[in-house]
Scaffold this motif. Structure first.
Motif, short mmCIF file in Angstrom:
data_model
loop_
_atom_site.label_atom_id
_atom_site.label_comp_id
_atom_site.label_asym_id
_atom_site.label_seq_id
_atom_site.Cartn_x
_atom_site.Cartn_y
_atom_site.Cartn_z
N MET A 185 2.07 -9.35 -0.32
CA MET A 185 1.53 -8.00 -0.06
C MET A 185 1.92 -7.41 1.28
O MET A 185 2.07 -6.20 1.42
N ASP A 186 2.01 -8.26 2.32
CA ASP A 186 2.48 -7.77 3.64
C ASP A 186 3.01 -8.94 4.44
O ASP A 186 2.94 -10.10 4.00
N LYS A 236 0.82 -1.22 0.00
CA LYS A 236 0.00 0.00 0.00
C LYS A 236 0.85 1.27 0.00
O LYS A 236 0.35 2.35 -0.28
N THR A 280 -9.17 -2.79 -3.13
CA THR A 280 -9.66 -1.59 -3.80
C THR A 280 -9.50 -1.71 -5.32
O THR A 280 -10.10 -0.95 -6.07
N GLY A 281 -8.63 -2.63 -5.74
CA GLY A 281 -8.37 -2.78 -7.18
C GLY A 281 -7.19 -1.94 -7.66
O GLY A 281 -6.81 -2.02 -8.84
N ALA A 282 -6.60 -1.14 -6.78
CA ALA A 282 -5.49 -0.27 -7.21
C ALA A 282 -4.31 -1.10 -7.70
O ALA A 282 -3.72 -0.80 -8.75
N ASN A 288 -3.54 -1.58 6.27
CA ASN A 288 -2.25 -1.27 5.64
C ASN A 288 -2.20 0.12 5.01
O ASN A 288 -1.19 0.82 5.11
N GLY A 298 -4.14 -10.36 -5.67
CA GLY A 298 -5.29 -10.24 -4.77
C GLY A 298 -5.94 -8.87 -4.96
O GLY A 298 -5.26 -7.89 -5.26
N VAL A 299 -7.26 -8.82 -4.79
CA VAL A 299 -7.98 -7.56 -5.07
C VAL A 299 -8.75 -7.08 -3.84
O VAL A 299 -9.48 -7.84 -3.18
N TYR A 334 -0.78 -10.66 11.76
CA TYR A 334 -1.82 -11.70 11.74
C TYR A 334 -1.52 -12.82 12.73
O TYR A 334 -2.13 -13.87 12.68
N SER A 370 -3.89 -12.05 2.63
CA SER A 370 -4.17 -11.98 1.19
C SER A 370 -3.13 -12.74 0.39
O SER A 370 -3.44 -13.33 -0.65
N GLY A 415 -7.66 -7.05 4.08
CA GLY A 415 -6.73 -7.14 2.94
C GLY A 415 -7.52 -7.25 1.65
O GLY A 415 -7.96 -6.24 1.12
N ILE A 416 -7.75 -8.50 1.19
CA ILE A 416 -8.52 -8.62 -0.06
C ILE A 416 -10.02 -8.73 0.24
O ILE A 416 -10.43 -8.96 1.37
C1 LIG Z 1 -2.54 -7.13 2.62
C2 LIG Z 1 -3.31 -6.61 1.46
N1 LIG Z 1 -3.47 -7.40 0.40
C3 LIG Z 1 -4.20 -7.00 -0.66
C4 LIG Z 1 -4.79 -5.77 -0.69
C5 LIG Z 1 -5.58 -5.37 -1.91
O1 LIG Z 1 -4.89 -4.41 -2.67
P1 LIG Z 1 -5.71 -3.33 -3.48
O2 LIG Z 1 -6.47 -2.51 -2.47
O3 LIG Z 1 -4.69 -2.53 -4.19
O4 LIG Z 1 -6.63 -4.06 -4.38
C6 LIG Z 1 -4.65 -4.92 0.39
C7 LIG Z 1 -5.30 -3.62 0.41
O5 LIG Z 1 -5.38 -2.95 1.42
C8 LIG Z 1 -3.88 -5.35 1.49
O6 LIG Z 1 -3.71 -4.55 2.57
#
Ligand SMILES: Cc1ncc(COP(=O)(O)O)c(C=O)c1O
Length: 333
Positions: A302-303, A51, A189-191, A81, A186-187, A308, A275, A231-232
């Protein structure tokens, strides 16, 4: 007037410094019998997640266009995040930031936000979909009206968030991997999928982009229901998903998300958040029984798993929330 301008100049310089200091994340190869599997370690970003890419670009863009000025208060709804990223960079830009969070947030993330932000708003009412997103957004609306000179970063539809992934994450991965056959993303917000899919497809139109969602999410048109792991997933279909270049969609359950996290640590020593476990589960499921030359499969970590530890990695929490028969002290399930 002069004093305000010089403060705005300082703000602009600080925002440029944040971007110029930003460094690429590493891509590592994970041994796999049937795949050439690569993970891009987004967890190595300054605040520990992908993020940062969206936060840096959104803040930089808003400072450049004058939507954020010295004295502006940034407001955002986030399950964790993105709020951490904004809290960190707003701190550096000397901007106040008010995160709007909900009870699904990890304890560790909430504690950090409460240390970093003067004001944290936590909604407790579930919205009609069973989630908290609509309640959080309603609270954001109230805050924007209540706080003078407030700016809502709007991670659900702000194109600058996707642009951060296009320019940074996407440009990096196409330079780091000569070939990508499949990209799993993983989706929420879709950014991420918006920016990354557009950049990767530009470099190689044949890449198969697989969107990974979680059961109970409304992103791809299913009926939303209660979910526990941040997350997703989302209780709306975020506008940023519309422009993403998606070849296929795989949906996993939250229990598969948990199992994917644990297998990723066991098989590859990658201790990741929910995610990423969902994406790993989706990859395993997608290529089950696959034979033929090993394709190049890439995904983002992603993190990290640390936030967790009391949920996804806690047997009692998993058993209590998903399957009582899984109660174990050995972690072997
Ligand atoms: C750990 C994690 N994975 C996946 C996502 C999804 O990413 P995006 O919001 O860009 O679709 C997020 C979004 O906050 C996230 O924090």
């Amino acid at each position: 007037m002069t004093a305000v301008s010089s403060r705005d100049d300082t703000l602009r310089r600080r925002a440029e410094a944040v971007l110029s200091r930003h460094t690429p994340t590493e891509v590592v190869r994970l041994p796999h019998a049937r795949l050439q599997l690569f993970a891009k370690l987004e967890s190595a970003n300054v605040t520990g997640s992908a993020k940062d890419r969206s936060a840096i670009w959104i803040l930089g863009d808003a400072v450049r266009t004058g939507a954020i000025r010295a004295g502006t208060t940034v407001v955002e709804s986030s399950s964790g995040n993105f709020a951490l990223s904004l809290a960190t960079y707003c701190h550096e830009l000397r901007l106040d930031f008010v995160p709007v969070i909900d009870p699904n947030i990890n304890d560790m993330t909430e504690r950090t936000l409460r240390r970093m932000c003067r004001r944290v708003e936590k909604v407790t009412e579930r919205d009609p979909t069973g989630g908290f997103l609509l309640s959080r957004l309603a609270r954001v609306g109230e805050l924007v009206r209540e706080i003078e000179d407030a700016y809502w970063t709007d991670q659900y539809s702000n194109p600058a968030g996707a642009r951060g992934h296009y320019e940074l994450t996407g440009t990096e991965i196409v330079a780091q991997l000569e070939r990508i056959d499949y990209l799993f993303v993983g989706v929420g917000t879709g950014a991420t999928i918006n920016g990354l899919s557009r950049r990767v497809k530009e470099a190689n139109p044949d890449v198969v982009v697989v969107a990974v969602d979680v059961a109970g999410s409304a992103i791809f048109g299913a009926e939303p229901h209660r979910r526990l792991i941040p997350g997703i997933g989302s209780s709306i279909r975020p506008p940023l998903v519309e422009d993403a270049v998606i070849s296929e969609i795989v949906t996993v359950s939250e229990l598969e998300e948990v199992a994917g996290c644990r297998r990723l640590v066991r098989d590859h020593g990658v201790y990741a958040g929910g995610s990423t476990g969902a994406v790993y589960s989706a990859i395993e499921c997608y290529f089950e029984g696959f034979s033929g030359p090993p394709p190049v499969v890439a995904f983002l970590c992603m993190d990290r798993g640390d936030p967790y530890s009391m949920t996804v990695y806690d047997d009692a929490w998993v058993a209590a929330n998903f399957a009582p028969s899984l109660v174990t002290t050995t972690g072997q399930w």
